[in-house]
Enzyme design. Sequence first.
Site, PDB file in Angstrom:
ATOM      1  N   GLN A  10      -6.195  -3.139   3.264  1.00 41.73           N
ATOM      2  CA  GLN A  10      -5.135  -2.922   4.264  1.00 41.73           C
ATOM      3  C   GLN A  10      -5.000  -1.451   4.666  1.00 41.73           C
ATOM      4  O   GLN A  10      -4.885  -1.131   5.850  1.00 41.73           O
ATOM      5  CB  GLN A  10      -3.793  -3.429   3.719  1.00 41.73           C
ATOM      6  CG  GLN A  10      -3.751  -4.925   3.513  1.00 41.73           C
ATOM      7  CD  GLN A  10      -4.104  -5.681   4.778  1.00 41.73           C
ATOM      8  OE1 GLN A  10      -3.514  -5.466   5.832  1.00 41.73           O
ATOM      9  NE2 GLN A  10      -5.085  -6.565   4.690  1.00 41.73           N
ATOM     10  N   ILE A  11      -4.981  -0.559   3.696  1.00 46.41           N
ATOM     11  CA  ILE A  11      -4.816   0.869   4.032  1.00 46.41           C
ATOM     12  C   ILE A  11      -5.981   1.323   4.905  1.00 46.41           C
ATOM     13  O   ILE A  11      -5.796   2.027   5.911  1.00 46.41           O
ATOM     14  CB  ILE A  11      -4.703   1.737   2.757  1.00 46.41           C
ATOM     15  CG1 ILE A  11      -3.371   1.452   2.062  1.00 46.41           C
ATOM     16  CG2 ILE A  11      -4.813   3.229   3.095  1.00 46.41           C
ATOM     17  CD1 ILE A  11      -3.170   2.186   0.761  1.00 46.41           C
ATOM     18  N   CYS A  12      -7.176   0.885   4.539  1.00 47.17           N
ATOM     19  CA  CYS A  12      -8.353   1.320   5.316  1.00 47.17           C
ATOM     20  C   CYS A  12      -8.323   0.787   6.736  1.00 47.17           C
ATOM     21  O   CYS A  12      -8.891   1.416   7.639  1.00 47.17           O
ATOM     22  CB  CYS A  12      -9.631   0.924   4.594  1.00 47.17           C
ATOM     23  SG  CYS A  12      -9.923   2.013   3.193  1.00 47.17           S
ATOM     24  N   ARG A  42      -2.257  -5.233  -8.851  1.00 46.03           N
ATOM     25  CA  ARG A  42      -1.616  -5.889  -9.993  1.00 46.03           C
ATOM     26  C   ARG A  42      -1.475  -7.380  -9.669  1.00 46.03           C
ATOM     27  O   ARG A  42      -0.952  -7.743  -8.627  1.00 46.03           O
ATOM     28  CB  ARG A  42      -0.229  -5.287 -10.237  1.00 46.03           C
ATOM     29  CG  ARG A  42       0.346  -5.713 -11.595  1.00 46.03           C
ATOM     30  CD  ARG A  42       1.836  -5.484 -11.670  1.00 46.03           C
ATOM     31  NE  ARG A  42       2.205  -4.088 -11.607  1.00 46.03           N
ATOM     32  CZ  ARG A  42       2.894  -3.445 -12.546  1.00 46.03           C
ATOM     33  NH1 ARG A  42       3.255  -4.087 -13.628  1.00 46.03           N
ATOM     34  NH2 ARG A  42       3.242  -2.202 -12.382  1.00 46.03           N
ATOM     35  N   ARG A  69       1.426  -3.396 -16.914  1.00 38.79           N
ATOM     36  CA  ARG A  69       0.982  -2.104 -16.378  1.00 38.79           C
ATOM     37  C   ARG A  69      -0.233  -1.563 -17.148  1.00 38.79           C
ATOM     38  O   ARG A  69      -1.162  -1.017 -16.578  1.00 38.79           O
ATOM     39  CB  ARG A  69       2.161  -1.114 -16.438  1.00 38.79           C
ATOM     40  CG  ARG A  69       1.879   0.192 -15.735  1.00 38.79           C
ATOM     41  CD  ARG A  69       3.138   1.047 -15.652  1.00 38.79           C
ATOM     42  NE  ARG A  69       2.783   2.406 -15.249  1.00 38.79           N
ATOM     43  CZ  ARG A  69       2.578   2.796 -14.004  1.00 38.79           C
ATOM     44  NH1 ARG A  69       2.691   1.947 -13.025  1.00 38.79           N
ATOM     45  NH2 ARG A  69       2.254   4.042 -13.730  1.00 38.79           N
ATOM     46  N   ASP A  91       4.992  10.587  -0.757  1.00 40.85           N
ATOM     47  CA  ASP A  91       6.321  10.848  -1.317  1.00 40.85           C
ATOM     48  C   ASP A  91       6.910  12.123  -0.712  1.00 40.85           C
ATOM     49  O   ASP A  91       8.114  12.188  -0.442  1.00 40.85           O
ATOM     50  CB  ASP A  91       6.202  10.959  -2.839  1.00 40.85           C
ATOM     51  CG  ASP A  91       5.377   9.805  -3.375  1.00 40.85           C
ATOM     52  OD1 ASP A  91       5.817   8.661  -3.225  1.00 40.85           O
ATOM     53  OD2 ASP A  91       4.255  10.046  -3.872  1.00 40.85           O
ATOM     54  N   HIS A 116       2.821   9.638  -9.069  1.00 47.41           N
ATOM     55  CA  HIS A 116       3.182   8.775  -7.930  1.00 47.41           C
ATOM     56  C   HIS A 116       3.697   7.455  -8.510  1.00 47.41           C
ATOM     57  O   HIS A 116       2.987   6.461  -8.613  1.00 47.41           O
ATOM     58  CB  HIS A 116       1.980   8.532  -7.017  1.00 47.41           C
ATOM     59  CG  HIS A 116       2.277   7.508  -5.960  1.00 47.41           C
ATOM     60  ND1 HIS A 116       3.172   7.728  -4.932  1.00 47.41           N
ATOM     61  CD2 HIS A 116       1.826   6.251  -5.772  1.00 47.41           C
ATOM     62  CE1 HIS A 116       3.250   6.654  -4.177  1.00 47.41           C
ATOM     63  NE2 HIS A 116       2.445   5.738  -4.667  1.00 47.41           N
TER      64      HIS A 116
HETATM   65  P1  NAD Z   1      -5.888  -3.949  -0.615  1.00 52.52           P
HETATM   66  O1  NAD Z   1      -5.823  -4.906  -1.781  1.00 52.52           O
HETATM   67  O2  NAD Z   1      -5.584  -4.439   0.747  1.00 52.52           O
HETATM   68  O3  NAD Z   1      -7.359  -3.321  -0.564  1.00 52.52           O
HETATM   69  C1  NAD Z   1      -8.031  -2.867  -1.686  1.00 52.52           C
HETATM   70  C2  NAD Z   1      -9.516  -2.947  -1.396  1.00 52.52           C
HETATM   71  O4  NAD Z   1     -10.207  -2.367  -2.499  1.00 52.52           O
HETATM   72  C3  NAD Z   1     -10.038  -4.390  -1.265  1.00 52.52           C
HETATM   73  O5  NAD Z   1     -10.816  -4.509  -0.082  1.00 52.52           O
HETATM   74  C4  NAD Z   1     -10.870  -4.576  -2.529  1.00 52.52           C
HETATM   75  O6  NAD Z   1     -11.971  -5.463  -2.336  1.00 52.52           O
HETATM   76  C5  NAD Z   1     -11.333  -3.136  -2.761  1.00 52.52           C
HETATM   77  N1  NAD Z   1     -11.809  -2.880  -4.098  1.00 52.52           N
HETATM   78  C6  NAD Z   1     -11.340  -3.359  -5.283  1.00 52.52           C
HETATM   79  N2  NAD Z   1     -12.094  -2.924  -6.297  1.00 52.52           N
HETATM   80  C7  NAD Z   1     -13.035  -2.123  -5.754  1.00 52.52           C
HETATM   81  C8  NAD Z   1     -14.100  -1.376  -6.289  1.00 52.52           C
HETATM   82  N3  NAD Z   1     -14.373  -1.392  -7.598  1.00 52.52           N
HETATM   83  N4  NAD Z   1     -14.863  -0.664  -5.442  1.00 52.52           N
HETATM   84  C9  NAD Z   1     -14.636  -0.655  -4.114  1.00 52.52           C
HETATM   85  N5  NAD Z   1     -13.631  -1.359  -3.540  1.00 52.52           N
HETATM   86  C10 NAD Z   1     -12.852  -2.074  -4.361  1.00 52.52           C
HETATM   87  O7  NAD Z   1      -4.983  -2.725  -1.009  1.00 52.52           O
HETATM   88  P2  NAD Z   1      -4.368  -1.580  -0.063  1.00 52.52           P
HETATM   89  O8  NAD Z   1      -3.074  -2.044   0.491  1.00 52.52           O
HETATM   90  O9  NAD Z   1      -5.416  -1.083   0.846  1.00 52.52           O
HETATM   91  O10 NAD Z   1      -4.014  -0.481  -1.181  1.00 52.52           O
HETATM   92  C11 NAD Z   1      -5.041   0.157  -1.884  1.00 52.52           C
HETATM   93  C12 NAD Z   1      -4.467   0.926  -3.063  1.00 52.52           C
HETATM   94  O11 NAD Z   1      -3.653   1.993  -2.617  1.00 52.52           O
HETATM   95  C13 NAD Z   1      -3.586   0.104  -3.997  1.00 52.52           C
HETATM   96  O12 NAD Z   1      -3.886   0.470  -5.340  1.00 52.52           O
HETATM   97  C14 NAD Z   1      -2.183   0.558  -3.655  1.00 52.52           C
HETATM   98  O13 NAD Z   1      -1.286   0.369  -4.726  1.00 52.52           O
HETATM   99  C15 NAD Z   1      -2.452   2.013  -3.389  1.00 52.52           C
HETATM  100  N6  NAD Z   1      -1.419   2.752  -2.654  1.00 52.52           N
HETATM  101  C16 NAD Z   1      -1.235   4.040  -3.022  1.00 52.52           C
HETATM  102  C17 NAD Z   1      -0.287   4.806  -2.358  1.00 52.52           C
HETATM  103  C18 NAD Z   1      -0.076   6.253  -2.746  1.00 52.52           C
HETATM  104  O14 NAD Z   1       0.854   6.877  -2.189  1.00 52.52           O
HETATM  105  N7  NAD Z   1      -0.852   6.853  -3.644  1.00 52.52           N
HETATM  106  C19 NAD Z   1       0.460   4.251  -1.325  1.00 52.52           C
HETATM  107  C20 NAD Z   1       0.240   2.933  -0.974  1.00 52.52           C
HETATM  108  C21 NAD Z   1      -0.715   2.182  -1.658  1.00 52.52           C
HETATM  109  C1  LMR Z   2       3.796   3.166  -2.210  1.00 53.44           C
HETATM  110  O1  LMR Z   2       4.286   4.199  -2.676  1.00 53.44           O
HETATM  111  O2  LMR Z   2       4.104   2.721  -1.093  1.00 53.44           O
HETATM  112  C2  LMR Z   2       2.806   2.374  -3.057  1.00 53.44           C
HETATM  113  O3  LMR Z   2       2.195   3.213  -3.993  1.00 53.44           O
HETATM  114  C3  LMR Z   2       3.484   1.223  -3.710  1.00 53.44           C
HETATM  115  C4  LMR Z   2       2.519   0.342  -4.476  1.00 53.44           C
HETATM  116  O4  LMR Z   2       2.832   0.038  -5.659  1.00 53.44           O
HETATM  117  O5  LMR Z   2       1.465  -0.063  -3.925  1.00 53.44           O
END
Ligand code: NAD
Ligand code: LMR
Length: 327
Positions: free
Chosen positions: A17-19, A94, A100, A161, A189
């Site tokens: 989703q993020i990508c 998760r 956790r 944040d 974070h």
């Molecule tokens: P998502 O589940 O939509 O996408 C994750 C992608 O990673 C999937 O396409 C999955 O197939 C892939 N993946 C899993 N294992 C992998 C591996 N070993 N190698 C390569 N790709 C792999 O998740 P998302 O919504 O895109 O979020 C991604 C991450 O970012 C989550 O861990 C989420 O908690 C985190 N996040 C962090 C922040 C921050 O502020 N640091 C904010 C929001 C989300």
């Molecule tokens: C966020 O801060 O929006 C995310 O890290 C929350 C989460 O647990 O994916």
Amino acid sequence: MTTPTPKRIAVTGAAGQICYALLFRIAKNDVYGPDQPVILQLLDLPQAQDAVRGVVMELEDCAFPLLVDTIITDDPATAFRDADAAFFVGSRPRSKGMERRDLLSANAEIFRAQGRALNEAAKREAKVVVVGNPANTNAMILAANAPDFPTENVTSMIRLDHNRALTQLAAKAGVAVDSIDRLAVWGNHSPTMFADWTNATSQDDSLSDMIGDDAWYRETLIPNVARRGISIIEARGASSTASAANAAIGHMHDWINGSDGKWGSMGVHSNGEYDIPAGLMFGVPVICTDGRYERVEGLTFNDFQREMMARTIAELQEEREAVAALL
Ligand code: NAD
Ligand code: LMR
């Protein structure tokens, strides 16, 4: 005019989703800026390769002038080969009933393997940001498993944040978001993060004096910023996406292009500054100049700040203990 050599940007979790927000902004070149061609090197799991191909079709359909090539792979070393920058977004989410600690271990395995591939394949000057949660500890594992890669070049994202705190402070003070400087977000974070307004200013005036409401700061601002990710998950049934991508772009853009002397927050390897245990990946205030970040030095702490710092340090130490075998 000669065309610059394209920059290679590796992105993991490319089907996620993020990508879906991030890749289009990189391809438009919100990271390096205008006139710099880029090559995207996209990593995801074998079962996600079709989905990545679909995203790439859409990237092609945008006809971005600066996107000169796209590589799709399930092999980390291929994704990181000669990379100038890398966004580590992919991680194991998760699942129901997962503790956790289990999440930490599952992701630790991923970041150990990817650290080895980074070590083998990326340019030594590549800039790395880890977004996938638990971002700080994942970044620590990545750096530990890339012994020939400069630890300083591995960072974790706490910029979201920082941005969240900026907007909430600007609204409360009735000032423009971009007038605020010298804000810091310390630590993990996670809900223990510490959004610290002690030194924050708007147009050189103290923000805490302008707002004049310490109870609001302690009881509303700090917990609201810390719980914002959870609030978004509760409201939209999924974690933040576009704002997370925007923060990753801001983190990398400022690191590469500079922050005009303004403070940002980045998760960086601790060398023991401010009594933060060495080796933790810890959110600190930084100023970016000419492709480098410098930690803000010389700050002093009051009792409240020390208490908040101790809380997030303790959590990161617990996370480190949970993955000690992989370090
Ligand atoms: P998502 O589940 O939509 O996408 C994750 C992608 O990673 C999937 O396409 C999955 O197939 C892939 N993946 C899993 N294992 C992998 C591996 N070993 N190698 C390569 N790709 C792999 O998740 P998302 O919504 O895109 O979020 C991604 C991450 O970012 C989550 O861990 C989420 O908690 C985190 N996040 C962090 C922040 C921050 O502020 N640091 C904010 C929001 C989300
Ligand atoms: C966020 O801060 O929006 C995310 O890290 C929350 C989460 O647990 O994916």
